[in-house]
Write a protein that holds these residues in place. Structure first.
Motif, PDB file in Angstrom:
ATOM      1  N   ASN A  61       3.897   2.343  -5.089  1.00  0.00           N
ATOM      2  CA  ASN A  61       3.766   2.228  -3.594  1.00  0.00           C
ATOM      3  C   ASN A  61       4.806   2.274  -2.960  1.00  0.00           C
ATOM      4  O   ASN A  61       4.944   3.259  -1.875  1.00  0.00           O
ATOM      5  CB  ASN A  61       3.147   0.929  -3.476  1.00  0.00           C
ATOM      6  CG  ASN A  61       1.606   0.953  -3.669  1.00  0.00           C
ATOM      7  OD1 ASN A  61       1.035   2.027  -3.980  1.00  0.00           O
ATOM      8  ND2 ASN A  61       0.944  -0.198  -3.490  1.00  0.00           N
ATOM      9  N   ARG A  62       6.048   1.579  -3.219  1.00  0.00           N
ATOM     10  CA  ARG A  62       7.183   1.653  -2.547  1.00  0.00           C
ATOM     11  C   ARG A  62       7.807   2.997  -2.538  1.00  0.00           C
ATOM     12  O   ARG A  62       8.636   3.589  -1.469  1.00  0.00           O
ATOM     13  CB  ARG A  62       8.279   0.457  -2.896  1.00  0.00           C
ATOM     14  CG  ARG A  62       9.237   0.200  -2.082  1.00  0.00           C
ATOM     15  CD  ARG A  62      10.395  -0.707  -2.582  1.00  0.00           C
ATOM     16  NE  ARG A  62       9.581  -2.016  -2.025  1.00  0.00           N
ATOM     17  CZ  ARG A  62       9.655  -2.670  -0.973  1.00  0.00           C
ATOM     18  NH1 ARG A  62      10.295  -2.073  -0.058  1.00  0.00           N
ATOM     19  NH2 ARG A  62       8.968  -3.675  -0.776  1.00  0.00           N
ATOM     20  N   ALA A  63       7.981   3.643  -3.414  1.00  0.00           N
ATOM     21  CA  ALA A  63       8.703   4.810  -3.719  1.00  0.00           C
ATOM     22  C   ALA A  63       7.912   6.105  -3.207  1.00  0.00           C
ATOM     23  O   ALA A  63       8.460   7.015  -2.807  1.00  0.00           O
ATOM     24  CB  ALA A  63       8.687   5.081  -5.265  1.00  0.00           C
ATOM     25  N   PRO A 104      -5.957  10.069   7.922  1.00  0.00           N
ATOM     26  CA  PRO A 104      -6.943   9.585   7.102  1.00  0.00           C
ATOM     27  C   PRO A 104      -6.833   8.080   6.614  1.00  0.00           C
ATOM     28  O   PRO A 104      -7.714   7.252   6.069  1.00  0.00           O
ATOM     29  CB  PRO A 104      -6.657  10.480   5.860  1.00  0.00           C
ATOM     30  CG  PRO A 104      -6.271  11.719   6.381  1.00  0.00           C
ATOM     31  CD  PRO A 104      -5.393  11.210   7.697  1.00  0.00           C
ATOM     32  N   PHE A 105      -5.548   7.717   6.934  1.00  0.00           N
ATOM     33  CA  PHE A 105      -5.318   6.217   6.437  1.00  0.00           C
ATOM     34  C   PHE A 105      -6.065   5.264   7.502  1.00  0.00           C
ATOM     35  O   PHE A 105      -6.594   4.355   7.115  1.00  0.00           O
ATOM     36  CB  PHE A 105      -3.847   6.058   6.414  1.00  0.00           C
ATOM     37  CG  PHE A 105      -3.317   4.562   6.431  1.00  0.00           C
ATOM     38  CD1 PHE A 105      -3.104   3.897   5.332  1.00  0.00           C
ATOM     39  CD2 PHE A 105      -3.278   3.925   7.602  1.00  0.00           C
ATOM     40  CE1 PHE A 105      -3.064   2.482   5.177  1.00  0.00           C
ATOM     41  CE2 PHE A 105      -2.694   2.476   7.664  1.00  0.00           C
ATOM     42  CZ  PHE A 105      -2.589   1.717   6.447  1.00  0.00           C
ATOM     43  N   TRP A 106      -5.926   5.650   8.571  1.00  0.00           N
ATOM     44  CA  TRP A 106      -6.645   4.836   9.837  1.00  0.00           C
ATOM     45  C   TRP A 106      -8.134   4.835   9.704  1.00  0.00           C
ATOM     46  O   TRP A 106      -8.666   4.015   9.785  1.00  0.00           O
ATOM     47  CB  TRP A 106      -6.312   5.330  11.053  1.00  0.00           C
ATOM     48  CG  TRP A 106      -4.919   5.085  11.543  1.00  0.00           C
ATOM     49  CD1 TRP A 106      -3.884   5.976  11.741  1.00  0.00           C
ATOM     50  CD2 TRP A 106      -3.980   3.562  11.500  1.00  0.00           C
ATOM     51  NE1 TRP A 106      -2.575   5.080  12.006  1.00  0.00           N
ATOM     52  CE2 TRP A 106      -2.826   3.879  11.958  1.00  0.00           C
ATOM     53  CE3 TRP A 106      -4.633   2.513  11.332  1.00  0.00           C
ATOM     54  CZ2 TRP A 106      -1.819   2.961  12.013  1.00  0.00           C
ATOM     55  CZ3 TRP A 106      -3.644   1.251  11.444  1.00  0.00           C
ATOM     56  CH2 TRP A 106      -2.443   1.559  11.890  1.00  0.00           C
ATOM     57  N   ALA A 107      -8.677   6.068   9.147  1.00  0.00           N
ATOM     58  CA  ALA A 107      -9.997   6.293   8.868  1.00  0.00           C
ATOM     59  C   ALA A 107     -10.575   5.410   7.966  1.00  0.00           C
ATOM     60  O   ALA A 107     -11.518   4.631   7.984  1.00  0.00           O
ATOM     61  CB  ALA A 107     -10.406   7.738   8.577  1.00  0.00           C
ATOM     62  N   PHE A 125       0.812  -1.117  -0.017  1.00  0.00           N
ATOM     63  CA  PHE A 125       0.023  -0.090  -0.082  1.00  0.00           C
ATOM     64  C   PHE A 125       0.810   1.247   0.109  1.00  0.00           C
ATOM     65  O   PHE A 125       2.161   0.845   0.440  1.00  0.00           O
ATOM     66  CB  PHE A 125      -1.034   0.043   1.204  1.00  0.00           C
ATOM     67  CG  PHE A 125      -0.335  -0.349   2.551  1.00  0.00           C
ATOM     68  CD1 PHE A 125       0.098   0.995   3.089  1.00  0.00           C
ATOM     69  CD2 PHE A 125      -0.039  -1.301   3.237  1.00  0.00           C
ATOM     70  CE1 PHE A 125       0.680   0.909   4.621  1.00  0.00           C
ATOM     71  CE2 PHE A 125       0.446  -1.367   4.418  1.00  0.00           C
ATOM     72  CZ  PHE A 125       0.840  -0.434   5.021  1.00  0.00           C
ATOM     73  N   PRO A 126       0.335   2.315  -0.474  1.00  0.00           N
ATOM     74  CA  PRO A 126       1.084   3.493  -0.578  1.00  0.00           C
ATOM     75  C   PRO A 126       1.350   4.237   0.952  1.00  0.00           C
ATOM     76  O   PRO A 126       0.565   3.770   1.714  1.00  0.00           O
ATOM     77  CB  PRO A 126       0.309   4.337  -1.543  1.00  0.00           C
ATOM     78  CG  PRO A 126      -0.972   4.088  -1.146  1.00  0.00           C
ATOM     79  CD  PRO A 126      -0.963   2.557  -1.098  1.00  0.00           C
ATOM     80  N   GLY A 147      -5.303  10.440   0.400  1.00  0.00           N
ATOM     81  CA  GLY A 147      -6.160  11.233  -0.779  1.00  0.00           C
ATOM     82  C   GLY A 147      -5.308  11.704  -2.101  1.00  0.00           C
ATOM     83  O   GLY A 147      -5.836  12.232  -3.008  1.00  0.00           O
ATOM     84  N   VAL A 148      -4.089  11.012  -2.235  1.00  0.00           N
ATOM     85  CA  VAL A 148      -3.362  11.390  -3.134  1.00  0.00           C
ATOM     86  C   VAL A 148      -3.129   9.873  -4.081  1.00  0.00           C
ATOM     87  O   VAL A 148      -2.867   8.902  -3.540  1.00  0.00           O
ATOM     88  CB  VAL A 148      -1.823  11.607  -2.973  1.00  0.00           C
ATOM     89  CG1 VAL A 148      -1.193  11.649  -4.516  1.00  0.00           C
ATOM     90  CG2 VAL A 148      -1.699  12.969  -2.533  1.00  0.00           C
TER      91      VAL A 148
END
Length: 431
Positions: A161-163, A355-358, A146-147, A153-154
């Motif tokens: 993902n890794r970059a 936002p990720f945890w949401a 995952f990014p 939001g981007v």
């Protein structure tokens, strides 16, 4: 084994490290916590030795520029300019924090555990002991799965993902490299060396042991973390033995159906009074009772309805299981506590990893779609609260996931890994 634990930030940034220190002491080890002076109450009830550090960036919590950063999540051109301004202002403050951490290390340690954003690995290098970065968010170790959560939001193509984790490391370097080099030169008397600012690499260039104090159960599947990264589960600090709820809180809980919890921690946007109005109206529209924790000025209310109780704070492990739902900002600590309680959630993220945890709580089926703070309305928040308190399937999933989360016993797993690190250090010294 003597473990020096170094971290900084607000309560949510410090409490999991206090939990780790307490668990180490329970296992018969010596542990010392270095954190902002205001966080001493997290250590003292558990007999955890505490070293107060300079408040550093915490002194800016009420600054309008910081509030704007929280409100906008550094979006757009203006957001990027604010981010750079925040870095400039926090640099001298972090220099004082690092100096205090170096002084705290004078008593020695066998292992230094530190928040990855605090470049305390230089201090471990001076002591000649392992540094163990201990992350509370999955933003430090790159993965293809995952990014970077800091880029919520981007749109990021899977191939990148890794970059996407590189900007976080570059931002940390920009914020800390100069003061870290000054610390190395003037206080620690360490030479310049290649890779000295990489918290994931030991002085010899090899990988360090990394602890991740959250649960893989709520991350996307097919994780590809390397073997030196250990995702243990969340780290929980129990309520102090002497803590008891106030008569007012006990009476409120007994005086009607289970209320919701509503609190946004230390998050504070540009208009706390607007947030207060949204929250108050949402509670009314949803027809629920509420225990409201105002935090560090993130919510301001001019008046309270009879079905709302305002609290300064209460231990999450005691309070959350008695709630109908948990409405929060999405910090990793509060998210973990809500998961352990097995209660439905409504997540209203502000900034950074929130936002990720949401999104992950919604993906896990324990929360309705996120309610971002920048677009929070009474109607939207009320609708989400109604779903959280009435959807039986959502409640059952939250209860089931909660049992699995608590069974991980992340803090005990972390202690076991640190014991292994110390054995490796001792074996290396003998040879």
């Amino acid at each position: 084994m003597k473990v020096l634990i170094l971290t900084h930030g607000t309560r949510g940034d410090v409490q999991p490290y206090a939990a780790l220190g307490y668990a180490l002491r329970q296992a018969g080890h010596e542990a010392v916590l270095g954190a902002p002076a205001a966080m001493a109450s997290l250590a003292e009830p558990f007999g955890l030795p505490f070293i107060p550090l300079h408040d550093g960036p915490n002194t800016l919590i009420d600054d309008p520029e910081i509030r704007e950063a929280v409100e906008t999540n550094y979006r757009g051109l203006r957001g990027k300019k604010v981010a750079l301004a925040v870095i400039r202002r926090t640099k001298p403050l972090m220099a004082q924090v690092l100096a205090d951490m170096a002084a705290a290390a004078e008593a020695g340690a066998d292992v230094v555990v530190h928040a990855p954003g605090i470049t305390a690995h230089h201090i471990a290098e001076r002591l000649g002991v392992p540094a163990v970065p201990a992350a509370l968010q999955p933003v430090w170790v790159p993965t293809n799965t995952f990014p970077n959560p800091m880029m919520a939001g981007v749109k990021v193509p899977n191939a990148l993902n890794r970059a996407s984790y590189l900007p976080t490391r570059l931002l940390l370097r920009r914020a800390s490299a100069a003061i870290a080099d000054q610390l190395r030169r003037e206080t620690l008397h360490l030479p310049r060396r290649k890779g000295r600012h990489d918290v994931l690499r030991a002085p010899d260039g090899g990988p360090v042991t990394v602890l991740q104090g959250f649960s893989k159960l709520v991350l996307p599947p097919r994780l590809d973390y390397p073997s030196w990264v250990h995702t243990t589960g969340f780290w929980y600090l129990p309520a102090p033995a002497e803590w008891t709820p106030t008569d007012e809180l006990k009476a409120f809980l007994q005086d009607g159906p289970p209320p919701i919890y509503l609190g946004f921690g230390s998050m504070a946007g540009t208009d706390p009074r607007r947030v207060g109005k949204v929250v108050r109206e949402a509670i009314r529209l949803a027809g629920v009772r509420a225990v409201l924790v105002s935090g560090w000025g993130g919510i301001q209310l001019d008046d309270l309805a009879e079905d709302v109780l305002l609290l300064d704070q209460a231990p999450h492990d005691w309070l959350f299981p008695q709630m109908a739902a948990i409405v929060h900002h999405g910090g990793s600590g509060t998210t973990g506590a809500a998961l352990a309680a097995g209660r439905p959630q409504v997540v209203c993220p502000f900034v950074a990893d929130q936002p990720f945890w949401a999104a992950r709580m919604h993906a896990a089926g324990v929360a309705p779609p996120p309610q971002p703070q920048r677009s929070l309305t009474p109607q939207g928040l009320a609708a989400a609260i109604k779903v959280a308190v009435t959807d039986r399937a959502l409640a059952e999933r939250a209860e089931s996931l909660g049992r699995r989360i608590t069974a991980e016993d992340g803090v005990t797993a972390a202690v076991t890994i640190l014991e292994r690190v110390d054995r490796g250090r001792s074996a290396g010294r003998r040879t």
